[in-house]
Design a protein around this motif. Structure first.
Motif, PDB file in Angstrom:
ATOM      1  N   LYS A   1     -41.366  -7.301  -5.832  1.00  0.00           N
ATOM      2  CA  LYS A   1     -42.306  -7.704  -6.452  1.00  0.00           C
ATOM      3  C   LYS A   1     -43.690  -7.481  -5.999  1.00  0.00           C
ATOM      4  N   ASP A   2     -44.150  -6.770  -6.489  1.00  0.00           N
ATOM      5  CA  ASP A   2     -46.496  -6.596  -5.576  1.00  0.00           C
ATOM      6  C   ASP A   2     -47.083  -8.169  -6.415  1.00  0.00           C
ATOM      7  N   PRO A   3     -47.251  -8.268  -5.172  1.00  0.00           N
ATOM      8  CA  PRO A   3     -47.335  -9.803  -4.603  1.00  0.00           C
ATOM      9  C   PRO A   3     -48.908  -9.822  -5.288  1.00  0.00           C
ATOM     10  N   THR A   4     -49.468  -9.174  -5.590  1.00  0.00           N
ATOM     11  CA  THR A   4     -51.151  -8.457  -6.775  1.00  0.00           C
ATOM     12  C   THR A   4     -50.531  -8.786  -7.833  1.00  0.00           C
ATOM     13  N   THR A   5     -50.481  -6.733  -7.825  1.00  0.00           N
ATOM     14  CA  THR A   5     -50.238  -7.144  -9.128  1.00  0.00           C
ATOM     15  C   THR A   5     -49.102  -7.861  -9.730  1.00  0.00           C
ATOM     16  N   GLY A   6     -47.853  -7.814  -9.566  1.00  0.00           N
ATOM     17  CA  GLY A   6     -46.458  -8.969 -10.184  1.00  0.00           C
ATOM     18  C   GLY A   6     -45.368  -7.645 -10.470  1.00  0.00           C
ATOM     19  N   ARG A   7     -46.487  -5.847  -9.950  1.00  0.00           N
ATOM     20  CA  ARG A   7     -44.904  -4.923 -10.626  1.00  0.00           C
ATOM     21  C   ARG A   7     -43.612  -4.859  -9.995  1.00  0.00           C
TER      22      ARG A   7
END
Length: 687
Positions: free
Chosen positions: A146-152
């Motif tokens: 999970k991308d910590p910035t975008t949540g993707r």
């Protein structure tokens, strides 16, 4: 007299009880005809306020580390036994690359020798390119992140094809068995089954012990752009750069330990391969240059007269010589004229694999290497014009790394050592390495693999630490000593990395790489095993004894298949030390080390009569002890103990011959050991 078993057991128990009493209990009255049995010394010295400890010396030092005795195949002292055997496979490969379609196709003849005691009614082969198929086991194991910035949320791993959608996998066009009888050669189609990255080929009548068989296989595959960081394609304005590996159907190993070694290739763990000779023809566009494992046999067919003269100069030069200069790349005069394609013929002998790279944009340079035997193989680099400045020293780095390791451990066996710059960040093959950029660290590491596992052919699929860890260890010495140490960057103290090596969430080193969290690979395959060997060399055995034992291991198992036990047994036999406590703590288990300095007191309350120093082992691991003792006048002295002080103790007290009060006592003052709790390492006198 025939003894009743029950009566015999009773007598044995009575005798053992009597012996124990005689050894531990002084008799009230000793007969005149016997010497008096006395307890040795007085009561054990104990320092008050002992802390709670997890250390169990019976667990750490217990015998029976090895689960089986040595035999005629693998001896108890770690060397191959008199009946040790391994199979062999020789490859004759004709391959072609279509640089537009990114397709490699080929036809190969494998000659397989069954040196085992068993008759083999089938064989197993690797089809490694099937890893990149969308339904492969490896692809299905790629975890989500999970991308910590975008949540993707998306799948991510180093060990696949990065999700590329293409016509992936090996296309097997035919598998045949070649047989010769009465001077007539026949080719018979063979039954085979493909399962993920493996192919089982059935053999009517089987291969008898001591027999040979030949297979002919026609195949092709489309290269992935990113091949699990071990191969792939760079697409840039200068054209494509191909790094080609895991590219031909190759035999699985059948050995005395596992039988057929067929753990599927899922991208995480690497390879376990048989030794043999490779005879390889690679047909590529005439504008391309091909570099490959082994010796180029037809240089006159693929290089110009000017380039051939430069090759001759490089063979005599310690300095790097350009074969194809940056300003000559793409010039028609830099390639032989008159043909649209050229075939490159390479041979490498007694190798476990072969790989190659090709591009139309290659700059080529080379220099000779000096081997202890007097042989002078070539160090070669292949890189693009745009990356020339970043790779200007790659041949120099290859030369000095290989020269150092050849002199230190075992002579480099291949006729060339080629650095091919392309997509893979760093990957090793016999006589050639793939790198993304040719700096010292990656070149030294990847060529170090020519000792582990190219010469010492361990099972990477099961024991990745036996090649990555051992190689990382020899890198510490080559970096410190080659090129006058110019590539050293700081010291090697453990310090804050101790928790990284032994934190409770880590798996043990002795784990299948596929059984490790991917984030832990760098620690458990590379740095922790290397750190263990550094400790073994510098803190336990000393360089002279370690180096002799480690070199003995390499020499014993060159071009063979050692197991972890073979390594452990060889190191013990050649060094003369039982190291089972060390293997158990660092390799088999994920134990921590925590030694604390508990107290300092004085003999009869007088520092001039000596100081009693007490240390405690508070965790499960045992290690040697170095203490730095500083007295009130500023004098410092070091005291050393081997790990055996922990063989039957959880704490250790000794008398230091002081003549004045002690100001401080420091455990592991140079931070050479992975102590997990530095807060109790120093005792300081109260002011």
């Amino acid at each position: 007299m025939k003894l009743n078993p029950t009566a015999g057991l009773t007598l044995a128990l009575m005798a053992s009880m009597a012996t124990a009493m005689a050894q531990n209990t002084p008799p009230a009255t000793a007969p005149a005809t016997r010497p008096v049995v006395r307890q040795r010394g007085g009561a054990p010295y104990t320092e008050p306020n002992a802390p709670e400890t997890k250390y169990n010396y019976n667990e750490t030092w217990k015998p029976f580390f090895y689960t089986k005795n040595g035999d005629e195949f693998r001896a108890a002292d770690g060397q191959p036994g008199p009946k040790y055997w391994q199979n062999r496979v020789d490859y004759k490969i004709d391959a072609r690359i279509d640089t537009v379609k990114n397709e490699i196709s080929g036809s190969e003849v494998l000659t397989y020798a069954n040196n085992s005691p068993q008759k083999l009614t089938f064989v197993w082969m690797w089809l490694d390119q099937n890893l990149f198929k969308a339904d492969s086991r490896g692809v299905k194991q790629v975890p989500l992140v999970k991308d910590p910035t975008t949540g993707r949320v998306y799948p991510s791993s180093r060990n696949w094809g990065m999700g590329q959608i293409f016509d992936a996998g090996d296309k097997i066009k035919s598998v045949s068995i070649i047989s010769t009888a009465n001077g007539k050669t026949t080719t018979t189609p063979a039954k085979y089954i493909i399962n993920d990255t493996r192919m089982q080929v059935f053999i009517p009548g089987g291969i008898p012990s001591g027999g040979k068989i030949q297979f002919k296989i026609d195949w092709s595959f489309i290269s992935p752009d990113y091949g699990s960081d071990r191969m792939g394609i760079v697409n840039n304005p200068e054209g494509k750069v191909f790094q080609v590996a895991q590219w031909y159907p190759r035999m699985c190993v059948y050995d005395d330990l596992q039988g057929w070694n067929t753990l599927p290739y899922t991208g995480e763990s690497e390879f376990y391969l048989e030794y043999g000779d490779f005879d390889i023809n690679i047909t590529a566009p005439a504008k391309n240059i091909v570099v490959c494992s082994g010796q180029l046999l037809n240089p006159k067919d693929v290089y110009t007269p000017t380039q051939l003269a430069r090759w001759a100069d490089a063979a005599k030069s310690d300095k790097t010589v350009f074969i194809v200069k940056p300003n000559e790349v793409f010039s028609p005069s830099s390639r032989p004229a008159g043909k649209s394609e050229l075939t490159w013929h390479f041979v490498v002998r007694n190798a476990r694999d072969a790989s190659w790279s090709t591009a139309a944009s290659f700059v080529i340079d080379a220099a000779k290497m000096d081997m202890p035997s007097g042989k002078k193989p070539l160090a070669i680099s292949a890189y693009t014009v745009s990356s020339a400045a970043r790779n200007a020293r790659s041949t120099e780095y290859a030369k000095y790394s290989i020269e150092y390791n050849s002199k230190k451990w075992f002579e480099y066996p291949y006729p060339n050592a080629t650095v091919a710059v392309g997509r893979a960040g760093g990957m090793e093959y016999p006589g050639i390495v793939f790198v993304g950029q040719g700096g010292w660290g990656v070149i030294d590491h990847e060529f170090g693999h020519n000792w582990f596992p190219m010469v010492v052919g361990s099972n990477e699929r099961l024991y990745g630490w036996m090649d990555e860890g051992f190689n990382t260890f020899i890198n510490t010495l080559s970096t410190a000593n080659a090129m006058n140490g110019e590539n050293m960057r700081g010291g090697r103290a453990f310090g804050p990395t101790a928790q990284a090596f032994t934190r409770p969430t880590l798996e043990p080193i002795l784990s299948n790489p596929d059984n490790l969290k991917e984030a832990n690979n760098g620690t458990l395959l590379y740095s922790k095993p290397s750190a263990g060997l550094v400790m073994l060399r510098e803190q336990i055995l000393g360089p002279e004894r370690f180096d002799y034992a480690f070199k003995t291991y390499i020499e014993r198992w060159a071009y063979k298949h050692p197991s972890p036990d073979d390594f452990f047994r060889t190191m013990e036999a050649a060094s003369g030390e039982s190291l089972q406590w060390f293997w158990r703590g660092w390799f088999v288990n994920n134990w921590q080390l925590d030694v604390g300095v508990r107290a300092v007191s004085y003999v009869d309350g007088d520092a001039a009569k000596g100081s009693i120093i007490t240390i405690d082992n508070l965790e499960k691991m045992a290690m040697p002890v170095t203490l730095e003792i500083k007295t009130v006048s500023g004098k410092t002295e070091r005291v050393n103990y081997t790990a055996e002080i922990w063989e039957r103790n959880v704490s250790w007290s000794f008398i230091y011959p002081s003549t004045e009060a002690i100001e401080s006592v420091t455990y592991d003052p140079d931070h050479k050991l992975p102590d997990a709790n530095r807060t109790n390492d120093v005792w300081t006198a109260k002011k």
